[in-house]
Design an enzyme around this catalytic site. Structure first.
Site, PDB file in Angstrom:
ATOM      1  N   TRP A   4     121.418  26.040  16.156  1.00 26.07           N
ATOM      2  CA  TRP A   4     120.428  25.803  15.098  1.00 26.07           C
ATOM      3  C   TRP A   4     121.044  24.973  13.971  1.00 26.07           C
ATOM      4  O   TRP A   4     122.198  25.165  13.599  1.00 26.07           O
ATOM      5  CB  TRP A   4     119.958  27.140  14.539  1.00 26.07           C
ATOM      6  CG  TRP A   4     119.244  27.062  13.219  1.00 26.07           C
ATOM      7  CD1 TRP A   4     119.814  27.019  11.970  1.00 26.07           C
ATOM      8  CD2 TRP A   4     117.829  27.005  13.006  1.00 26.07           C
ATOM      9  NE1 TRP A   4     118.845  26.940  10.995  1.00 26.07           N
ATOM     10  CE2 TRP A   4     117.616  26.938  11.606  1.00 26.07           C
ATOM     11  CE3 TRP A   4     116.726  27.025  13.860  1.00 26.07           C
ATOM     12  CZ2 TRP A   4     116.343  26.883  11.042  1.00 26.07           C
ATOM     13  CZ3 TRP A   4     115.462  26.973  13.297  1.00 26.07           C
ATOM     14  CH2 TRP A   4     115.276  26.900  11.912  1.00 26.07           C
ATOM     15  N   ASP A  30     119.523  22.672   6.547  1.00 23.29           N
ATOM     16  CA  ASP A  30     119.812  21.780   5.417  1.00 23.29           C
ATOM     17  C   ASP A  30     121.055  20.908   5.596  1.00 23.29           C
ATOM     18  O   ASP A  30     122.120  21.406   5.982  1.00 23.29           O
ATOM     19  CB  ASP A  30     120.039  22.585   4.142  1.00 23.29           C
ATOM     20  CG  ASP A  30     118.938  23.575   3.833  1.00 23.29           C
ATOM     21  OD1 ASP A  30     117.940  23.617   4.569  1.00 23.29           O
ATOM     22  OD2 ASP A  30     119.085  24.305   2.843  1.00 23.29           O
ATOM     23  N   PHE A  35     125.986  29.432   2.761  1.00 25.99           N
ATOM     24  CA  PHE A  35     124.727  28.734   2.511  1.00 25.99           C
ATOM     25  C   PHE A  35     124.972  27.350   1.896  1.00 25.99           C
ATOM     26  O   PHE A  35     126.098  26.915   1.719  1.00 25.99           O
ATOM     27  CB  PHE A  35     123.830  29.588   1.630  1.00 25.99           C
ATOM     28  CG  PHE A  35     123.117  30.707   2.370  1.00 25.99           C
ATOM     29  CD1 PHE A  35     123.452  31.040   3.672  1.00 25.99           C
ATOM     30  CD2 PHE A  35     122.107  31.425   1.758  1.00 25.99           C
ATOM     31  CE1 PHE A  35     122.805  32.064   4.356  1.00 25.99           C
ATOM     32  CE2 PHE A  35     121.450  32.456   2.420  1.00 25.99           C
ATOM     33  CZ  PHE A  35     121.796  32.781   3.713  1.00 25.99           C
ATOM     34  N   TYR A  86     126.701  34.051   0.866  1.00 23.62           N
ATOM     35  CA  TYR A  86     125.626  35.046   0.966  1.00 23.62           C
ATOM     36  C   TYR A  86     126.136  36.320   1.624  1.00 23.62           C
ATOM     37  O   TYR A  86     126.828  36.267   2.651  1.00 23.62           O
ATOM     38  CB  TYR A  86     124.468  34.467   1.779  1.00 23.62           C
ATOM     39  CG  TYR A  86     123.371  35.455   2.095  1.00 23.62           C
ATOM     40  CD1 TYR A  86     122.394  35.759   1.155  1.00 23.62           C
ATOM     41  CD2 TYR A  86     123.313  36.077   3.338  1.00 23.62           C
ATOM     42  CE1 TYR A  86     121.382  36.667   1.443  1.00 23.62           C
ATOM     43  CE2 TYR A  86     122.309  36.984   3.642  1.00 23.62           C
ATOM     44  CZ  TYR A  86     121.347  37.277   2.687  1.00 23.62           C
ATOM     45  OH  TYR A  86     120.345  38.178   2.977  1.00 23.62           O
ATOM     46  N   ARG A  96     121.099  29.803  -5.639  1.00 22.11           N
ATOM     47  CA  ARG A  96     121.811  29.164  -4.532  1.00 22.11           C
ATOM     48  C   ARG A  96     121.694  27.633  -4.556  1.00 22.11           C
ATOM     49  O   ARG A  96     120.981  27.051  -5.348  1.00 22.11           O
ATOM     50  CB  ARG A  96     121.296  29.691  -3.198  1.00 22.11           C
ATOM     51  CG  ARG A  96     119.815  29.515  -2.956  1.00 22.11           C
ATOM     52  CD  ARG A  96     119.436  30.097  -1.590  1.00 22.11           C
ATOM     53  NE  ARG A  96     118.000  30.066  -1.368  1.00 22.11           N
ATOM     54  CZ  ARG A  96     117.166  31.046  -1.680  1.00 22.11           C
ATOM     55  NH1 ARG A  96     117.633  32.154  -2.253  1.00 22.11           N
ATOM     56  NH2 ARG A  96     115.870  30.946  -1.431  1.00 22.11           N
ATOM     57  N   GLU A 137     110.264  29.876  -6.272  1.00 25.54           N
ATOM     58  CA  GLU A 137     111.680  29.534  -6.340  1.00 25.54           C
ATOM     59  C   GLU A 137     111.879  28.082  -5.942  1.00 25.54           C
ATOM     60  O   GLU A 137     111.059  27.497  -5.229  1.00 25.54           O
ATOM     61  CB  GLU A 137     112.526  30.440  -5.445  1.00 25.54           C
ATOM     62  CG  GLU A 137     112.187  30.352  -3.970  1.00 25.54           C
ATOM     63  CD  GLU A 137     112.905  31.415  -3.145  1.00 25.54           C
ATOM     64  OE1 GLU A 137     113.161  32.502  -3.684  1.00 25.54           O
ATOM     65  OE2 GLU A 137     113.200  31.149  -1.970  1.00 25.54           O
ATOM     66  N   ILE A 138     112.957  27.518  -6.432  1.00 23.52           N
ATOM     67  CA  ILE A 138     113.344  26.150  -6.105  1.00 23.52           C
ATOM     68  C   ILE A 138     114.609  26.196  -5.266  1.00 23.52           C
ATOM     69  O   ILE A 138     115.529  26.969  -5.542  1.00 23.52           O
ATOM     70  CB  ILE A 138     113.557  25.318  -7.384  1.00 23.52           C
ATOM     71  CG1 ILE A 138     112.194  24.948  -7.990  1.00 23.52           C
ATOM     72  CG2 ILE A 138     114.385  24.076  -7.113  1.00 23.52           C
ATOM     73  CD1 ILE A 138     112.277  24.235  -9.316  1.00 23.52           C
ATOM     74  N   TRP A 179     110.683  25.083   9.931  1.00 22.34           N
ATOM     75  CA  TRP A 179     110.145  26.368   9.495  1.00 22.34           C
ATOM     76  C   TRP A 179     108.687  26.560   9.897  1.00 22.34           C
ATOM     77  O   TRP A 179     108.277  27.630  10.330  1.00 22.34           O
ATOM     78  CB  TRP A 179     110.233  26.500   7.977  1.00 22.34           C
ATOM     79  CG  TRP A 179     111.596  26.647   7.380  1.00 22.34           C
ATOM     80  CD1 TRP A 179     112.048  26.027   6.252  1.00 22.34           C
ATOM     81  CD2 TRP A 179     112.690  27.459   7.823  1.00 22.34           C
ATOM     82  NE1 TRP A 179     113.336  26.401   5.972  1.00 22.34           N
ATOM     83  CE2 TRP A 179     113.756  27.284   6.921  1.00 22.34           C
ATOM     84  CE3 TRP A 179     112.866  28.328   8.906  1.00 22.34           C
ATOM     85  CZ2 TRP A 179     114.977  27.939   7.057  1.00 22.34           C
ATOM     86  CZ3 TRP A 179     114.080  28.974   9.047  1.00 22.34           C
ATOM     87  CH2 TRP A 179     115.114  28.778   8.134  1.00 22.34           C
TER      88      TRP A 179
END
EC number: 3.2.1.26
Length: 432
Positions: free
Chosen positions: A14, A17, A74, A92, A137, A188-189, A260
């Site tokens: 997988w 980002d 992350f 994380y 994050r 969230e951003i 996603w």
């Protein structure tokens, strides 16, 4: 069947980002969120690849592993300091198995760009700055006015997205400067990136509410981004977590052609992999507008011209794979269809609107997306088709990106326009 010919993807496992994009000692390095075990999210490491030209990529060993099965490395960024490469990332810890903060900011260093040592004093930022912060994050670090500047994605009370600013003299000791930006359309951003192009400060960020990448352009002054213009960085359905390169003399960005929204439908999982990066793009400001275009290096992918026409009609292409580029110049309106007898992608340009329809593109379905555009005397569309994705660029100005999964070759091309010049180029397979 769906493995890309000229996009970067993991051979197995997988990928999401892009992380740590950096031009270092004459080479482009790209790290990325990676699970080498299976084509599903989890066990997140930092994968690593390198390129001489932004086009031909070579896989390298995993750069960073988590310390525990319930941990993850992350997203983050890379910078150069004293000739060494530093990675700044979010570490994380799954709160169901671990005590303490679940997201902290950490540093790793390498002298050769291959072997990375985690800093003994990690974490360099051990907790969020205030109560109510539920995301903390994706540090993106740049150099500005003689100091290191970090932006972090965050959220407040599950209601509003925020971007936090930190500064440092040495990458190890960070000072919290405050909230520079808020977005009330998302809780969230993620993956913020603050760059300067000309006289403009531009914040690029991803929002979970729509799985989109947005930009806000203006001036960072007295700890706040005073926004003059904002919009989508990409108008398709599948562009996310965009990041710019550190160390280049232009602003080059790569995003994840995200998985996603329709992960369960993606047939690439049956091939043992999941995840594709976008083509590299250059960002620039012209007439006070943020614009995007494919990097010039992509021209090197062209192997041969397989078709050209200066008239409307329906044409059969001499192609064996879904791996080609269309360059279409036209005046006024146009309808362009690329596909086969049962599958197709349709691009329609009216006076001031561009519409892309991928609903019949293949087994994973699609959507209709549109954007207002400015008409020019001669308009140009560049379309990059590659096995499981298609990316469109209009007038070197705006982009549309989609994951698609056609079961057969797109060998039929239909065009309707009063004045048109169209060329099709077969593109190189960078993995052979």
């Amino acid at each position: 069947m769906f493995k890309p010919n000229y996009h970067f993807f993991p051979i197995t496992g997988w990928m999401n980002d892009p992380n740590g994009l950096i031009f270092w000692k004459g080479k482009y390095h790209m790290f990325y969120q990676y699970n080498p075990r299976k084509p599903e999210w989890g066990n997140i490491c930092w994968g690593h690849a390198v390129s001489d030209d932004l086009v031909h990529w070579r896989h390298l060993p995993v750069a960073l592993y988590p310390d525990d099965e319930t941990h993850g490395v992350f997203s983050g960024s890379a910078v150069e300091k004293d000739g060494k490469m530093f990675l700044v990332y979010t570490y994380y810890r799954d709160p169901t198995h671990n005590k303490g903060e679940k997201e902290t900011q950490c540093v790793a260093m390498s002298e050769n760009g291959l072997d990375f040592v985690k800093y003994d004093g990690n974490p360099v930022i051990s907790k969020p700055p205030e109560e109510g912060t539920h995301a903390f994050r994706d540090p993106k670090v740049n150099r500005s006015n003689g100091e290191w500047r970090m932006v972090l994605g965050s959220g407040k009370d599950e209601k509003i997205g925020r971007v936090l600013l930190y500064t440092s003299d040495d990458l190890f000791h960070w000072k919290y400067e405050g909230v520079i930006f808020e977005d009330e359309t998302t809780k969230e951003i993620e993956c913020p990136d603050l760059v300067r192009i000309g006289e403009k400060d531009i914040l690029i960020y991803s929002i979970t509410s729509t799985n989109s990448v947005l930009f806000s352009m203006g001036e960072l002054k007295e700890g706040k981004l005073n926004v003059e213009k904002r919009g989508l960085l990409d108008h398709g359905t599948d562009f996310y977590a965009a990041q710019t390169f550190f160390g280049t003399d232009r602003v080059v960005v790569i995003g994840w052609l995200q998985s996603w929204l329709r992960t369960g439908l993606y047939p690439t999982k049956r091939e043992g992999w999941n995840g594709v990066m976008s083509l590299p793009r250059e960002l620039y400001v012209e007439n006070n507008e943020l614009k995007v275009k494919p990097v010039d290096e992509l021209l090197a992918l062209r192997k041969r011209k397989v078709f050209e026409t200066a008239k409307s009609g329906t044409f059969l292409l001499d192609v064996k794979e879904n791996s080609y580029e269309i360059v279409c110049e036209f005046s006024g309106e146009i309808e362009l269809r690329m596909g086969n007898e049962s599958e197709e992608v349709v691009i329609t340009k009216s006076r001031d609107e561009l519409i892309v329809d991928t609903t019949r593109s293949g087994v994973s379905g699609g959507e209709v997306r549109k954007s207002t555009v400015e008409d020019e005397a001669t308009n140009r569309i560049r379309a990059f088709l590659d096995s499981c994705s298609v990316e469109f660029f209009f007038n070197d100005s705006i982009a549309f990106s989609f994951r698609i999964h056609p079961e057969n070759v797109y060998n039929i091309l239909s065009v309707k326009s009063n004045q048109v010049k169209l060329e099709v180029f077969e593109l190189e397979n960078i993995w052979l």
